[in-house]
Design a protein around this motif. Structure first.
Motif, PDB file in Angstrom:
ATOM      1  N   ARG A  86       0.831  -1.206   0.000  1.00  0.00           N
ATOM      2  CA  ARG A  86       0.000   0.000   0.000  1.00  0.00           C
ATOM      3  C   ARG A  86       0.868   1.259   0.000  1.00  0.00           C
ATOM      4  NH1 ARG A  86      -4.585   1.745  -1.606  1.00  0.00           N
ATOM      5  NH2 ARG A  86      -5.626   3.176  -0.245  1.00  0.00           N
ATOM      6  N   MET A 113       2.150   1.973  -3.491  1.00  0.00           N
ATOM      7  CA  MET A 113       1.079   2.551  -4.310  1.00  0.00           C
ATOM      8  C   MET A 113       0.917   4.039  -4.010  1.00  0.00           C
ATOM      9  SD  MET A 113      -1.845  -0.413  -4.098  1.00  0.00           S
ATOM     10  CE  MET A 113      -3.150   0.746  -4.432  1.00  0.00           C
ATOM     11  N   GLN A 114       0.968   4.388  -2.732  1.00  0.00           N
ATOM     12  CA  GLN A 114       0.827   5.780  -2.342  1.00  0.00           C
ATOM     13  C   GLN A 114       1.988   6.622  -2.866  1.00  0.00           C
ATOM     14  OE1 GLN A 114       0.399   5.447   1.912  1.00  0.00           O
ATOM     15  NE2 GLN A 114      -1.831   5.314   1.793  1.00  0.00           N
ATOM     16  N   ASN A 117       1.382   7.155  -6.597  1.00  0.00           N
ATOM     17  CA  ASN A 117       0.332   8.156  -6.807  1.00  0.00           C
ATOM     18  C   ASN A 117       0.807   9.555  -6.436  1.00  0.00           C
ATOM     19  OD1 ASN A 117      -1.670   6.475  -7.897  1.00  0.00           O
ATOM     20  ND2 ASN A 117      -2.209   5.735  -5.870  1.00  0.00           N
ATOM     21  N   ASN A 137      -1.802   2.067 -10.415  1.00  0.00           N
ATOM     22  CA  ASN A 137      -1.669   1.972  -8.963  1.00  0.00           C
ATOM     23  C   ASN A 137      -2.936   2.388  -8.228  1.00  0.00           C
ATOM     24  OD1 ASN A 137       1.203   1.137  -8.425  1.00  0.00           O
ATOM     25  ND2 ASN A 137       1.513   2.849  -9.826  1.00  0.00           N
ATOM     26  N   ARG A 138      -4.025   2.434  -8.929  1.00  0.00           N
ATOM     27  CA  ARG A 138      -5.284   2.829  -8.312  1.00  0.00           C
ATOM     28  C   ARG A 138      -5.784   1.758  -7.341  1.00  0.00           C
ATOM     29  NH1 ARG A 138      -8.936   4.798 -12.477  1.00  0.00           N
ATOM     30  NH2 ARG A 138      -7.814   6.705 -12.106  1.00  0.00           N
ATOM     31  N   ASP A 148      -4.203  -1.718  -7.229  1.00  0.00           N
ATOM     32  CA  ASP A 148      -3.221  -2.754  -6.921  1.00  0.00           C
ATOM     33  C   ASP A 148      -1.836  -2.257  -7.297  1.00  0.00           C
ATOM     34  OD1 ASP A 148      -2.406  -5.230  -6.008  1.00  0.00           O
ATOM     35  OD2 ASP A 148      -2.679  -6.210  -7.952  1.00  0.00           O
ATOM     36  N   TRP A 149      -0.830  -2.760  -6.621  1.00  0.00           N
ATOM     37  CA  TRP A 149       0.553  -2.361  -6.860  1.00  0.00           C
ATOM     38  C   TRP A 149       1.146  -3.211  -7.976  1.00  0.00           C
ATOM     39  CZ3 TRP A 149       4.451   0.722  -6.787  1.00  0.00           C
ATOM     40  CH2 TRP A 149       5.757   0.276  -6.732  1.00  0.00           C
ATOM     41  N   THR A 197       5.364   0.035 -12.785  1.00  0.00           N
ATOM     42  CA  THR A 197       5.670   1.276 -12.080  1.00  0.00           C
ATOM     43  C   THR A 197       7.152   1.596 -12.211  1.00  0.00           C
ATOM     44  OG1 THR A 197       3.868   0.949 -10.511  1.00  0.00           O
ATOM     45  CG2 THR A 197       5.626   2.450  -9.843  1.00  0.00           C
TER      46      THR A 197
END
Length: 118
Positions: free
Chosen positions: A2, A5-6, A9, A61-62, A64-65, A70
């Motif tokens: 998580r 992902m953050q 983003n 990445n909305r 799931d990673w 990425t």
């Protein structure tokens, strides 16, 4: 994952803010900057497809990673970003307003690599 992902983003959001900031400076005559050099920054942003990279980072990445994609996008961003960073450093007197955002983007993008000088 998580957290990753953050970070992705956050990088995408800051890329979008950078693009918007450059556009505002370019279109605002009250800033006493060299318009030709700002236009060159806009051309670099378009050439290296920063908007596409930012949109893709958000999309993948909305929910799931996706580490591989990425990483690929961040590597592409870093490639174009190095060109802009060098250009701003060479033309510091005309483009000093961009240095804070460049520093932020540099630190965010480097947080994805295992070595700090990637």
């Amino acid at each position: 994952m998580r957290f990753e992902m953050q970070k992705a983003n956050l990088l995408a959001e800051n890329i979008n803010h950078f693009i918007t900031f450059v556009d505002r400076i370019q279109n605002n005559p009250s800033f006493s900057l060299n318009i030709d050099k700002m236009y060159q920054i806009e051309l670099f942003i378009e050439e290296f497809k920063f908007q596409v990279i930012a949109d893709e980072l958000v999309r993948i990445n909305r929910f799931d990673w996706d580490e591989k994609y990425t990483s690929l996008l961040v590597t592409r961003f870093r490639k174009g970003f190095k060109v802009i960073d060098e250009y701003v450093n060479r033309n510091y007197n005309d483009l000093f307003l961009l240095t804070a955002r460049i520093h932020t983007l540099n630190n965010l993008s480097l947080s994805f690599s295992s070595s700090p000088h990637a």
